[in-house]
Design a protein around this motif. Structure first.
Motif, PDB file in Angstrom:
ATOM      1  N   GLY A 100       3.678   1.598  -1.378  1.00 12.93           N
ATOM      2  CA  GLY A 100       4.522   1.668  -2.565  1.00 12.93           C
ATOM      3  C   GLY A 100       5.556   0.559  -2.588  1.00 12.93           C
TER       4      GLY A 100
ATOM      5  N   ASP B 132       6.943  -3.170  -4.848  1.00 11.05           N
ATOM      6  CA  ASP B 132       6.392  -4.481  -5.181  1.00 11.05           C
ATOM      7  C   ASP B 132       7.450  -5.557  -4.985  1.00 11.05           C
ATOM      8  OD1 ASP B 132       7.737  -3.369  -7.579  1.00 11.05           O
ATOM      9  OD2 ASP B 132       7.152  -5.283  -8.456  1.00 11.05           O
TER      10      ASP B 132
ATOM     11  N   ASP C  81       0.828  -1.209   0.000  1.00 12.04           N
ATOM     12  CA  ASP C  81       0.000   0.000   0.000  1.00 12.04           C
ATOM     13  C   ASP C  81       0.863   1.260   0.000  1.00 12.04           C
ATOM     14  OD1 ASP C  81      -2.287  -1.569   0.073  1.00 12.04           O
ATOM     15  OD2 ASP C  81      -2.444  -1.506   2.266  1.00 12.04           O
TER      16      ASP C  81
END
Length: 467
Positions: free
Chosen positions: A353, A355, A351
Protein backbone atom coordinates in the motif's frame (compact mmCIF):
# COMPACT_ATOMS: atom_id res chain seq x y z
CA UNK A 1 28.32 -5.97 -57.99
CA UNK A 2 24.86 -5.40 -59.43
CA UNK A 3 22.82 -8.52 -59.98
CA UNK A 4 19.29 -9.03 -61.26
CA UNK A 5 17.32 -12.21 -61.78
CA UNK A 6 14.33 -10.47 -63.32
CA UNK A 7 11.56 -8.63 -61.59
CA UNK A 8 9.29 -10.73 -59.48
CA UNK A 9 11.82 -13.60 -59.21
CA UNK A 10 13.46 -14.42 -55.92
CA UNK A 11 15.60 -17.11 -54.36
CA UNK A 12 14.04 -19.41 -51.73
CA UNK A 13 17.45 -19.54 -50.11
CA UNK A 14 17.49 -15.75 -49.88
CA UNK A 15 14.03 -15.67 -48.30
CA UNK A 16 15.09 -18.23 -45.70
CA UNK A 17 18.18 -16.17 -44.86
CA UNK A 18 16.11 -12.99 -44.50
CA UNK A 19 13.47 -14.63 -42.33
CA UNK A 20 16.14 -16.00 -40.00
CA UNK A 21 17.87 -12.61 -39.89
CA UNK A 22 14.73 -10.76 -38.79
CA UNK A 23 14.07 -13.35 -36.09
CA UNK A 24 17.60 -13.02 -34.72
CA UNK A 25 17.47 -9.22 -34.67
CA UNK A 26 14.12 -9.18 -32.93
CA UNK A 27 15.72 -11.09 -30.05
CA UNK A 28 18.56 -8.56 -29.90
CA UNK A 29 20.79 -7.45 -27.09
CA UNK A 30 21.83 -4.05 -25.82
CA UNK A 31 23.48 -1.07 -27.42
CA UNK A 32 25.04 2.13 -26.13
CA UNK A 33 24.11 5.21 -28.10
CA UNK A 34 26.45 8.05 -29.04
CA UNK A 35 24.00 10.79 -30.12
CA UNK A 36 22.49 10.82 -26.62
CA UNK A 37 20.27 7.68 -26.75
CA UNK A 38 20.55 7.25 -30.55
CA UNK A 39 23.17 5.32 -32.46
CA UNK A 40 25.22 7.54 -34.75
CA UNK A 41 24.29 5.61 -37.91
CA UNK A 42 22.53 2.44 -38.99
CA UNK A 43 24.33 -0.28 -40.93
CA UNK A 44 28.02 -0.51 -41.75
CA UNK A 45 27.90 1.69 -44.86
CA UNK A 46 26.34 4.65 -43.05
CA UNK A 47 28.41 4.11 -39.89
CA UNK A 48 31.66 4.01 -41.87
CA UNK A 49 30.75 7.36 -43.45
CA UNK A 50 30.02 9.23 -40.24
CA UNK A 51 26.32 8.33 -40.19
CA UNK A 52 25.30 9.93 -43.52
CA UNK A 53 22.18 8.29 -44.97
CA UNK A 54 19.73 10.95 -46.18
CA UNK A 55 20.78 11.28 -49.83
CA UNK A 56 23.10 8.29 -50.25
CA UNK A 57 22.40 4.59 -50.84
CA UNK A 58 23.42 2.88 -47.58
CA UNK A 59 21.60 -0.37 -48.29
CA UNK A 60 18.60 -1.74 -46.46
CA UNK A 61 19.52 0.19 -43.30
CA UNK A 62 18.48 3.37 -45.12
CA UNK A 63 14.90 2.69 -44.00
CA UNK A 64 15.95 3.85 -40.51
CA UNK A 65 16.87 7.37 -41.73
CA UNK A 66 15.30 8.02 -45.14
CA UNK A 67 13.18 5.20 -46.59
CA UNK A 68 13.21 6.93 -49.99
CA UNK A 69 16.82 5.74 -50.43
CA UNK A 70 15.57 2.15 -50.80
CA UNK A 71 14.76 2.99 -54.44
CA UNK A 72 18.46 3.75 -54.99
CA UNK A 73 19.54 0.19 -54.21
CA UNK A 74 20.79 -1.58 -57.38
CA UNK A 75 19.43 -5.07 -56.68
CA UNK A 76 15.77 -6.09 -56.87
CA UNK A 77 15.89 -7.99 -53.57
CA UNK A 78 18.31 -7.80 -50.64
CA UNK A 79 18.63 -9.55 -47.31
CA UNK A 80 21.10 -8.40 -44.69
CA UNK A 81 22.13 -9.43 -41.22
CA UNK A 82 24.64 -7.71 -38.98
CA UNK A 83 25.94 -7.02 -35.51
CA UNK A 84 27.06 -3.92 -33.62
CA UNK A 85 29.57 -4.29 -30.79
CA UNK A 86 30.14 -1.28 -28.54
CA UNK A 87 32.78 -0.95 -25.84
CA UNK A 88 32.59 2.03 -23.49
CA UNK A 89 35.17 3.81 -21.37
CA UNK A 90 33.27 5.69 -18.63
CA UNK A 91 34.80 7.07 -15.43
CA UNK A 92 33.14 9.05 -12.66
CA UNK A 93 35.28 11.04 -10.22
CA UNK A 94 34.22 12.44 -6.85
CA UNK A 95 35.79 15.88 -7.09
CA UNK A 96 35.71 16.35 -3.31
CA UNK A 97 37.57 13.16 -2.33
CA UNK A 98 39.35 12.20 -5.56
CA UNK A 99 37.67 8.77 -5.57
CA UNK A 100 36.69 7.41 -8.95
CA UNK A 101 34.78 4.46 -10.35
CA UNK A 102 34.95 2.90 -13.78
CA UNK A 103 31.88 1.52 -15.55
CA UNK A 104 32.65 -2.10 -16.36
CA UNK A 105 31.23 -5.59 -16.57
CA UNK A 106 30.21 -6.08 -12.92
CA UNK A 107 27.31 -8.46 -13.67
CA UNK A 108 25.38 -10.21 -16.45
CA UNK A 109 23.30 -7.11 -16.96
CA UNK A 110 25.49 -4.90 -19.14
CA UNK A 111 28.61 -4.44 -21.24
CA UNK A 112 30.15 -4.90 -23.64
CA UNK A 113 27.10 -3.94 -25.64
CA UNK A 114 25.83 -5.73 -28.74
CA UNK A 115 22.92 -5.16 -31.09
CA UNK A 116 21.93 -7.51 -33.92
CA UNK A 117 20.30 -6.01 -37.00
CA UNK A 118 18.48 -7.54 -39.96
CA UNK A 119 16.48 -6.40 -42.97
CA UNK A 120 14.81 -7.59 -46.17
CA UNK A 121 13.93 -5.46 -49.21
CA UNK A 122 12.05 -6.36 -52.39
CA UNK A 123 11.38 -4.36 -55.55
CA UNK A 124 8.02 -4.62 -57.31
CA UNK A 125 7.83 -2.40 -60.37
CA UNK A 126 8.54 1.18 -59.29
CA UNK A 127 8.03 0.26 -55.63
CA UNK A 128 10.61 -1.03 -53.16
CA UNK A 129 9.39 -2.50 -49.89
CA UNK A 130 11.44 -3.17 -46.77
CA UNK A 131 11.12 -4.85 -43.39
CA UNK A 132 13.82 -4.62 -40.75
CA UNK A 133 14.79 -4.84 -37.12
CA UNK A 134 17.43 -2.43 -35.81
CA UNK A 135 18.59 -1.17 -32.45
CA UNK A 136 17.84 2.55 -32.53
CA UNK A 137 20.05 3.09 -29.51
CA UNK A 138 20.19 3.00 -25.75
CA UNK A 139 22.67 3.45 -22.93
CA UNK A 140 24.44 1.39 -20.32
CA UNK A 141 26.56 1.79 -17.18
CA UNK A 142 27.71 -0.59 -14.45
CA UNK A 143 29.38 0.90 -11.37
CA UNK A 144 28.94 -2.03 -9.00
CA UNK A 145 28.10 -1.91 -5.29
CA UNK A 146 31.20 -0.60 -3.54
CA UNK A 147 32.00 2.83 -5.01
CA UNK A 148 31.19 6.25 -3.58
CA UNK A 149 28.04 6.20 -5.73
CA UNK A 150 26.71 3.47 -3.39
CA UNK A 151 27.35 5.59 -0.30
CA UNK A 152 24.33 7.26 1.32
CA UNK A 153 24.35 10.60 3.13
CA UNK A 154 26.60 10.56 6.18
CA UNK A 155 29.05 8.07 4.64
CA UNK A 156 26.91 4.91 5.00
CA UNK A 157 28.07 2.19 2.60
CA UNK A 158 24.85 0.58 1.35
CA UNK A 159 26.22 -2.20 -0.85
CA UNK A 160 23.50 -1.31 -3.37
CA UNK A 161 24.08 -1.16 -7.12
CA UNK A 162 24.27 1.87 -9.36
CA UNK A 163 23.74 0.90 -12.98
CA UNK A 164 21.61 1.39 -16.07
CA UNK A 165 20.67 -0.24 -19.36
CA UNK A 166 18.28 1.13 -21.97
CA UNK A 167 17.56 -0.61 -25.28
CA UNK A 168 15.34 0.85 -28.01
CA UNK A 169 14.49 -1.54 -30.87
CA UNK A 170 12.79 -0.42 -34.10
CA UNK A 171 10.96 -2.76 -36.48
CA UNK A 172 10.28 -0.61 -39.58
CA UNK A 173 7.93 -1.53 -42.42
CA UNK A 174 9.01 0.76 -45.25
CA UNK A 175 8.05 1.58 -48.84
CA UNK A 176 9.77 3.70 -51.47
CA UNK A 177 8.41 4.80 -54.85
CA UNK A 178 10.45 5.93 -57.85
CA UNK A 179 8.24 8.73 -59.14
CA UNK A 180 10.68 9.65 -61.93
CA UNK A 181 14.30 9.18 -62.88
CA UNK A 182 15.15 12.05 -60.51
CA UNK A 183 12.61 11.75 -57.68
CA UNK A 184 12.07 9.03 -55.08
CA UNK A 185 9.66 9.28 -52.16
CA UNK A 186 9.26 6.94 -49.21
CA UNK A 187 7.82 6.34 -45.79
CA UNK A 188 7.80 3.84 -42.96
CA UNK A 189 5.79 2.86 -39.92
CA UNK A 190 7.90 1.41 -37.09
CA UNK A 191 6.87 -0.75 -34.21
CA UNK A 192 9.11 0.29 -31.31
CA UNK A 193 10.04 -1.67 -28.19
CA UNK A 194 12.05 -0.21 -25.34
CA UNK A 195 13.30 -1.76 -22.13
CA UNK A 196 15.05 -0.23 -19.12
CA UNK A 197 17.10 -1.60 -16.23
CA UNK A 198 18.02 0.90 -13.53
CA UNK A 199 19.66 0.86 -10.10
CA UNK A 200 19.86 4.34 -8.61
CA UNK A 201 20.76 5.58 -5.13
CA UNK A 202 19.58 9.03 -4.06
CA UNK A 203 21.10 10.49 -0.90
CA UNK A 204 18.94 12.18 1.72
CA UNK A 205 20.10 15.58 0.44
CA UNK A 206 18.98 14.64 -3.08
CA UNK A 207 15.62 13.45 -1.81
CA UNK A 208 15.26 16.68 0.20
CA UNK A 209 16.11 18.78 -2.85
CA UNK A 210 13.46 16.98 -4.93
CA UNK A 211 10.88 17.48 -2.17
CA UNK A 212 11.79 21.16 -1.86
CA UNK A 213 11.26 21.60 -5.61
CA UNK A 214 7.83 19.88 -5.40
CA UNK A 215 9.14 16.97 -7.46
CA UNK A 216 8.02 14.25 -5.02
CA UNK A 217 4.45 13.36 -4.06
CA UNK A 218 2.41 10.40 -2.86
CA UNK A 219 1.27 8.69 0.30
CA UNK A 220 4.69 7.11 0.94
CA UNK A 221 6.32 10.52 1.32
CA UNK A 222 5.18 10.99 4.96
CA UNK A 223 6.31 7.42 5.70
CA UNK A 224 9.84 8.15 4.47
CA UNK A 225 9.81 11.48 6.31
CA UNK A 226 8.77 9.71 9.49
CA UNK A 227 11.86 7.49 9.63
CA UNK A 228 14.16 8.42 12.55
CA UNK A 229 17.31 9.06 10.44
CA UNK A 230 16.68 8.86 6.69
CA UNK A 231 19.97 8.74 4.74
CA UNK A 232 18.75 7.89 1.25
CA UNK A 233 16.47 5.93 -1.07
CA UNK A 234 17.41 3.34 -3.68
CA UNK A 235 15.37 2.25 -6.69
CA UNK A 236 16.08 -1.14 -8.28
CA UNK A 237 14.17 -2.07 -11.44
CA UNK A 238 16.54 -4.57 -13.01
CA UNK A 239 16.46 -8.08 -14.36
CA UNK A 240 20.03 -9.34 -14.21
CA UNK A 241 20.02 -10.99 -17.63
CA UNK A 242 21.65 -10.26 -20.99
CA UNK A 243 18.25 -9.65 -22.61
CA UNK A 244 15.45 -9.05 -20.09
CA UNK A 245 14.57 -5.58 -18.76
CA UNK A 246 13.05 -4.46 -15.48
CA UNK A 247 10.44 -2.33 -17.26
CA UNK A 248 9.45 -2.28 -20.93
CA UNK A 249 6.85 -0.96 -23.33
CA UNK A 250 5.71 -1.03 -26.96
CA UNK A 251 4.79 1.89 -29.18
CA UNK A 252 5.27 3.24 -32.68
CA UNK A 253 6.85 5.96 -34.77
CA UNK A 254 7.02 6.81 -38.46
CA UNK A 255 9.05 8.68 -41.03
CA UNK A 256 8.75 10.16 -44.49
CA UNK A 257 11.48 11.11 -46.92
CA UNK A 258 12.47 11.97 -50.45
CA UNK A 259 15.53 12.21 -52.68
CA UNK A 260 15.98 14.28 -55.82
CA UNK A 261 18.77 14.07 -58.38
CA UNK A 262 19.82 17.59 -59.37
CA UNK A 263 22.24 16.06 -61.86
CA UNK A 264 23.29 12.47 -62.61
CA UNK A 265 26.08 12.97 -60.06
CA UNK A 266 24.39 15.04 -57.33
CA UNK A 267 21.41 14.03 -55.21
CA UNK A 268 19.60 15.86 -52.42
CA UNK A 269 17.61 14.19 -49.66
CA UNK A 270 15.26 15.12 -46.84
CA UNK A 271 13.53 13.05 -44.18
CA UNK A 272 11.44 13.51 -41.04
CA UNK A 273 11.02 11.00 -38.22
CA UNK A 274 8.13 11.61 -35.86
CA UNK A 275 8.34 11.61 -32.09
CA UNK A 276 7.62 8.15 -30.76
CA UNK A 277 4.31 7.25 -29.17
CA UNK A 278 5.26 4.78 -26.44
CA UNK A 279 3.16 3.30 -23.68
CA UNK A 280 4.46 3.76 -20.15
CA UNK A 281 7.22 1.30 -19.26
CA UNK A 282 5.98 -0.98 -16.46
CA UNK A 283 7.42 -3.73 -14.30
CA UNK A 284 8.47 -4.76 -10.80
CA UNK A 285 10.81 -2.74 -8.59
CA UNK A 286 12.17 -2.48 -5.07
CA UNK A 287 12.32 0.82 -3.22
CA UNK A 288 14.81 0.60 -0.37
CA UNK A 289 14.83 3.30 2.31
CA UNK A 290 18.23 3.66 4.02
CA UNK A 291 17.98 4.80 7.63
CA UNK A 292 20.81 5.47 10.04
CA UNK A 293 18.88 3.77 12.89
CA UNK A 294 16.56 1.21 11.26
CA UNK A 295 18.98 0.15 8.52
CA UNK A 296 17.67 -0.80 5.07
CA UNK A 297 13.90 -1.11 4.60
CA UNK A 298 12.98 -2.68 1.21
CA UNK A 299 9.51 -2.22 -0.27
CA UNK A 300 8.50 -4.33 -3.26
CA UNK A 301 5.97 -3.03 -5.73
CA UNK A 302 5.06 -2.02 -9.25
CA UNK A 303 6.86 0.78 -11.04
CA UNK A 304 6.01 2.83 -14.08
CA UNK A 305 8.27 5.10 -16.14
CA UNK A 306 5.79 7.48 -17.71
CA UNK A 307 5.93 9.06 -21.17
CA UNK A 308 9.53 8.07 -21.99
CA UNK A 309 9.76 8.94 -25.69
CA UNK A 310 12.31 9.14 -28.50
CA UNK A 311 12.50 12.56 -30.21
CA UNK A 312 11.45 13.79 -33.64
CA UNK A 313 14.33 14.19 -36.13
CA UNK A 314 14.73 16.27 -39.30
CA UNK A 315 17.47 15.21 -41.77
CA UNK A 316 18.78 17.09 -44.80
CA UNK A 317 21.49 15.58 -46.97
CA UNK A 318 23.48 15.76 -50.19
CA UNK A 319 25.50 13.14 -52.03
CA UNK A 320 27.89 13.85 -54.91
CA UNK A 321 29.69 11.34 -57.10
CA UNK A 322 33.00 13.02 -57.93
CA UNK A 323 33.98 10.27 -60.37
CA UNK A 324 33.45 6.55 -60.87
CA UNK A 325 35.46 5.81 -57.73
CA UNK A 326 34.85 8.63 -55.23
CA UNK A 327 31.54 9.68 -53.62
CA UNK A 328 31.15 12.41 -51.00
CA UNK A 329 28.09 12.89 -48.78
CA UNK A 330 26.95 15.11 -45.92
CA UNK A 331 23.91 15.27 -43.61
CA UNK A 332 22.63 17.92 -41.24
CA UNK A 333 20.21 16.68 -38.57
CA UNK A 334 18.12 18.41 -35.95
CA UNK A 335 17.03 16.22 -33.02
CA UNK A 336 14.26 17.64 -30.83
CA UNK A 337 15.25 16.34 -27.39
CA UNK A 338 13.75 19.25 -25.44
CA UNK A 339 10.18 18.14 -26.16
CA UNK A 340 10.67 14.58 -24.83
CA UNK A 341 13.37 14.71 -22.16
CA UNK A 342 12.44 17.40 -19.66
CA UNK A 343 11.92 14.97 -16.76
CA UNK A 344 12.15 11.25 -16.07
CA UNK A 345 8.75 10.50 -14.53
CA UNK A 346 8.74 7.64 -12.02
CA UNK A 347 5.62 6.24 -10.35
CA UNK A 348 5.89 3.52 -7.66
CA UNK A 349 3.06 1.64 -5.95
CA UNK A 350 4.08 -0.57 -3.01
CA UNK A 351 2.58 -4.04 -2.62
CA UNK A 352 1.76 -3.21 1.00
CA UNK A 353 0.00 0.00 0.00
CA UNK A 354 1.08 3.54 -0.69
CA UNK A 355 2.58 5.27 -3.70
CA UNK A 356 5.44 7.60 -4.58
CA UNK A 357 5.80 9.82 -7.64
CA UNK A 358 9.11 11.45 -8.56
CA UNK A 359 10.14 13.83 -11.35
CA UNK A 360 13.88 13.58 -12.01
CA UNK A 361 14.98 16.69 -13.94
CA UNK A 362 16.84 16.27 -17.25
CA UNK A 363 16.17 19.42 -19.35
CA UNK A 364 17.84 18.19 -22.54
CA UNK A 365 18.42 20.70 -25.32
CA UNK A 366 17.68 20.23 -29.01
CA UNK A 367 20.70 18.98 -30.91
CA UNK A 368 22.15 19.82 -34.33
CA UNK A 369 24.44 17.20 -35.90
CA UNK A 370 26.74 17.48 -38.91
CA UNK A 371 27.86 14.23 -40.57
CA UNK A 372 30.36 14.02 -43.45
CA UNK A 373 31.54 10.93 -45.25
CA UNK A 374 33.42 9.62 -48.28
CA UNK A 375 33.45 6.29 -50.13
CA UNK A 376 36.28 5.21 -52.45
CA UNK A 377 35.65 2.19 -54.68
CA UNK A 378 39.13 0.78 -55.23
CA UNK A 379 38.08 -1.96 -57.65
CA UNK A 380 35.19 -4.35 -58.29
CA UNK A 381 35.58 -5.93 -54.83
CA UNK A 382 36.96 -3.36 -52.37
CA UNK A 383 35.38 -0.11 -51.11
CA UNK A 384 36.96 2.11 -48.47
CA UNK A 385 34.95 4.58 -46.37
CA UNK A 386 35.60 7.31 -43.84
CA UNK A 387 33.59 9.88 -41.94
CA UNK A 388 33.34 12.56 -39.28
CA UNK A 389 30.38 13.42 -37.05
CA UNK A 390 30.03 16.53 -34.88
CA UNK A 391 27.07 17.22 -32.59
CA UNK A 392 25.97 19.89 -30.16
CA UNK A 393 25.76 18.84 -26.52
CA UNK A 394 22.18 17.95 -25.58
CA UNK A 395 22.72 17.26 -21.86
CA UNK A 396 22.93 19.97 -19.22
CA UNK A 397 25.74 19.64 -16.67
CA UNK A 398 23.45 20.66 -13.80
CA UNK A 399 21.16 17.67 -14.39
CA UNK A 400 23.77 15.03 -15.30
CA UNK A 401 23.32 11.60 -13.69
CA UNK A 402 26.34 9.31 -13.35
CA UNK A 403 24.14 6.43 -14.57
CA UNK A 404 23.03 8.39 -17.70
CA UNK A 405 26.28 9.79 -19.15
CA UNK A 406 25.12 10.10 -22.79
CA UNK A 407 27.62 12.88 -23.51
CA UNK A 408 29.87 11.99 -26.52
CA UNK A 409 29.43 14.33 -29.47
CA UNK A 410 32.53 13.98 -31.69
CA UNK A 411 33.10 10.84 -33.76
CA UNK A 412 35.46 9.62 -36.44
CA UNK A 413 34.82 6.49 -38.46
CA UNK A 414 36.40 4.22 -41.06
CA UNK A 415 34.91 1.34 -42.99
CA UNK A 416 35.54 -1.24 -45.67
CA UNK A 417 33.32 -3.24 -47.99
CA UNK A 418 34.31 -6.46 -49.74
CA UNK A 419 32.32 -8.24 -52.46
CA UNK A 420 32.52 -11.95 -51.74
CA UNK A 421 30.68 -12.61 -55.01
CA UNK A 422 28.45 -10.70 -57.45
CA UNK A 423 25.54 -11.31 -55.06
CA UNK A 424 27.04 -11.03 -51.58
CA UNK A 425 29.01 -8.38 -49.70
CA UNK A 426 30.53 -7.99 -46.26
CA UNK A 427 30.82 -4.46 -44.84
CA UNK A 428 32.65 -3.45 -41.68
CA UNK A 429 32.79 -0.08 -39.92
CA UNK A 430 34.57 1.18 -36.82
CA UNK A 431 33.70 4.46 -35.15
CA UNK A 432 35.37 6.17 -32.21
CA UNK A 433 33.61 8.63 -29.90
CA UNK A 434 36.22 11.00 -28.50
CA UNK A 435 36.28 11.47 -24.74
CA UNK A 436 33.80 14.01 -23.46
CA UNK A 437 34.06 15.41 -19.91
CA UNK A 438 31.21 16.95 -17.95
CA UNK A 439 30.92 18.17 -14.35
CA UNK A 440 27.89 18.34 -12.09
CA UNK A 441 27.99 19.99 -8.68
CA UNK A 442 24.23 20.49 -8.32
CA UNK A 443 21.46 18.79 -6.42
CA UNK A 444 19.25 16.87 -6.97
CA UNK A 445 20.94 14.62 -9.55
CA UNK A 446 24.18 14.27 -7.64
CA UNK A 447 25.11 14.54 -3.99
CA UNK A 448 28.91 14.72 -4.34
CA UNK A 449 30.38 17.00 -7.03
CA UNK A 450 31.22 14.64 -9.91
CA UNK A 451 33.18 14.63 -13.13
CA UNK A 452 32.10 12.14 -15.80
CA UNK A 453 34.46 11.14 -18.62
CA UNK A 454 33.02 9.11 -21.48
CA UNK A 455 34.58 7.68 -24.66
CA UNK A 456 33.71 4.59 -26.68
CA UNK A 457 34.36 2.45 -29.73
CA UNK A 458 31.82 0.79 -31.98
CA UNK A 459 32.45 -2.00 -34.49
CA UNK A 460 29.74 -2.96 -37.01
CA UNK A 461 29.77 -6.01 -39.31
CA UNK A 462 27.04 -6.56 -41.91
CA UNK A 463 26.50 -9.33 -44.49
CA UNK A 464 24.28 -8.51 -47.48
CA UNK A 465 22.88 -10.98 -50.01
CA UNK A 466 21.26 -9.77 -53.25
CA UNK A 467 18.91 -12.04 -55.16
Amino acid sequence: MKTRQGKGQHSPRGLRIATLAVAIAAAGGTAHATDVFRLEGFGAISRGMGGVATAHDVGAAGMMTNPATLSLMPADNTAQIGLDLVTTDIDVTNRSTGEHVHSGDHSQNRGPYYAPQAALTRRVGQWTFGLGAFAQGGLGTEYGRSSFLSRATGGIDTGLENSSRLLVLNIPLAASFRASEALTIGGSVDAVWQGLNLNLLLGADQVGSLIGASRVSGSLLPVLGGLPDLRGAHFSLTRNSPLASGVNAWGYTGRIGMTYALTPATRLGAAYTTRSRMSDMEGRATLTAIDGVAGQIPLGGKIRIRDFQMPAVVNLGVSHRVNDQLTLAADVSRVFWSSVMKDIKVGFVADAGGDLNILLPQNYKDQTILAMGAAWQMDSRWTLRGGLRLAQQALSSSTLFAVIPATPRKHVSVGVGYALSPSSTVDFAWSHAFQENMNNVSLPNTSAPIRVSHAQDNGTLVYSYRF
